[in-house]
Design an enzyme around this catalytic site. Structure first.
Site, PDB file in Angstrom:
ATOM      1  N   LYS A 153       0.322  -1.927   0.144  1.00 24.91           N
ATOM      2  CA  LYS A 153       0.095   0.060   0.119  1.00 24.91           C
ATOM      3  C   LYS A 153       1.238   1.397  -0.403  1.00 24.91           C
ATOM      4  CE  LYS A 153      -4.671  -1.817   2.159  1.00 24.91           C
ATOM      5  NZ  LYS A 153      -4.992  -1.213   1.354  1.00 24.91           N
ATOM      6  N   ASP A 183      -0.963  -0.547  -4.023  1.00 22.53           N
ATOM      7  CA  ASP A 183      -2.440  -0.178  -3.855  1.00 22.53           C
ATOM      8  C   ASP A 183      -1.481   0.838  -3.716  1.00 22.53           C
ATOM      9  OD1 ASP A 183      -5.158   0.217  -3.554  1.00 22.53           O
ATOM     10  OD2 ASP A 183      -4.980  -1.445  -2.044  1.00 22.53           O
ATOM     11  N   GLU A 209      -3.007  -0.588  -7.903  1.00 20.62           N
ATOM     12  CA  GLU A 209      -4.670  -0.769  -7.871  1.00 20.62           C
ATOM     13  C   GLU A 209      -5.051   0.508  -7.711  1.00 20.62           C
ATOM     14  OE1 GLU A 209      -7.206  -2.339  -4.435  1.00 20.62           O
ATOM     15  OE2 GLU A 209      -5.283  -3.727  -5.005  1.00 20.62           O
ATOM     16  N   ASP A 234     -11.190  -1.205  -7.511  1.00 25.97           N
ATOM     17  CA  ASP A 234     -11.366  -1.586  -6.635  1.00 25.97           C
ATOM     18  C   ASP A 234     -12.406  -0.877  -6.051  1.00 25.97           C
ATOM     19  OD1 ASP A 234     -12.277  -2.479  -3.588  1.00 25.97           O
ATOM     20  OD2 ASP A 234      -9.768  -1.881  -3.042  1.00 25.97           O
ATOM     21  N   LYS A 259     -13.647  -7.923  -3.828  1.00 24.29           N
ATOM     22  CA  LYS A 259     -14.178  -7.707  -2.568  1.00 24.29           C
ATOM     23  C   LYS A 259     -15.576  -7.956  -1.614  1.00 24.29           C
ATOM     24  CE  LYS A 259     -10.244  -4.757  -1.524  1.00 24.29           C
ATOM     25  NZ  LYS A 259      -9.572  -3.568  -0.993  1.00 24.29           N
TER      26      LYS A 259
END
Length: 338
Positions: A153, A183, A209, A234, A259
């Site tokens: 991240k 991400d 992402e 996402d 998700k």
């Protein structure tokens, strides 16, 4: 089948502060739904309902009232309309998996070698946002633990500091040794995102992402077309209940990160997968800070789909007071121990 439902609210505690670009978490609120057959009271199933604060579309002020209203209607009608629950993805996911659990044997929700404890699922090692020193140490731990796919991240540190981390990895590990997924959680500004993507491409990045905040469709489409790094969506998918195909046709991303608690439950994610395949996009599944009850359900469904890419299913280790579901990470794989 006539069913009775009950809810248990629980607060989970993180082992350390979980930091994203949107919020930081020390605690996680979840609702466990128990679904029981009225004809055969010894049969019951468990599901997890866990809207993520400041991210889920069903993170609403009157969530508990809405949840109980939906459950009361299900008990009256003995029926669940998952299409009508798309505005409440975490509720949809919890109800789907509780019903699947109710009908299962030996807690095998979807039969597979993973569900039977015979095979693991390849997963990526997740590096949470933090200080340079903490992220550096976490990366080292994941590599030493045998992960060959790491998701980092970014967009929390100074950009030069993040480049320094990537330089450290690539100094000793090529892309054939370690696959790097990044991400940004929407953390880049639209006006300089492409320039950052070009700089990051020097490190053989597998994918990045959500480079910019969701809802900037023209800018995201431009990045997907021009970026030297493949783009994954996402947060972009979260508010899309209808016109899912329209979004994919407009933006033309390379990957979808799915998700169930955020993207329409298993019902909605199945639709996303069908559309991704239609448009030659790849995808992988990721848990969304669920406890092991939710993680177990996602992992069993995932294994039934014959996935080949590493999945994002390792977050069950984050809590001090998780529920034991026999899940274990061994050699960068998630296993179910019976």
């Amino acid at each position: 089948m006539r069913i009775a439902c009950s809810i248990e609210k629980k607060i989970l505690h993180f082992k350390e502060l979980a930091i994203t670009s949107r919020a930081s978490y020390l605690e996680r609120k979840v609702y466990y739904i128990r679904m029981q057959s009225l004809e055969q009271p010894e049969q019951y199933g468990i599901g997890e309902i866990a809207p993520l604060e400041k991210l889920s579309i069903d993170d609403i002020a009157d969530f508990e009232d809405t949840l109980y209203s939906i459950i009361n209607k299900i008990q009256e009608d003995s029926d669940i309309n998952f299409e009508q629950l798309q505005a409440y993805p975490s509720i949809c996911f919890g109800l789907e998996t509780a019903l699947k659990s109710l009908k299962s044997k030996n807690n095998i929700l979807w039969d597979s070698a993973f569900a039977r404890g015979e095979k693991g699922i390849d997963i990526n090692g997740l590096i949470w946002m933090g200080t340079y020193e903490k992220m550096f140490a976490r990366i080292k731990e994941k590599i030493e633990a045998g992960y060959n796919c790491i998701k980092i991240k970014i967009a929390s540190l100074d950009f030069e500091q993040e480049l320094k981390l990537l330089k450290h990895i690539r100094k000793d590990f090529s892309s054939s040794d370690i696959e790097l997924r990044l991400d940004a959680n929407g953390g880049f500004k639209a006006e300089d995102a492409l320039e950052k993507l070009k700089i990051l491409s020097d490190f053989d990045i597998h994918s990045l992402e959500q480079p910019i905040k969701a809802g900037q469709y023209e800018q995201m489409a431009f990045l997907c077309e021009k970026s030297p790094i493949k783009i994954a969506l996402d947060e972009e998918l979260i508010p899309i209940i209808k016109d899912r195909e329209k979004l994919l046709e407009r933006v033309k991303a390379h990957y979808l990160i799915l998700k169930p608690s955020l993207h329409g439950g298993i019902y909605g994610c199945s639709q996303w997968i069908a559309l991704a395949q239609k448009h030659n996009m790849d995808w992988w599944l990721t848990s969304s800070l669920e406890s092991n009850i939710g993680l177990n359900a996602i992992a069993q469904w995932c294994a039934s789909l014959n996935v080949t890419l590493p999945q994002g299913l390792g977050t069950g280790q984050l809590f001090t007071d998780n529920i034991d579901m026999g899940l274990e990470i061994k050699n960068a794989q998630l296993w179910r121990n019976l």
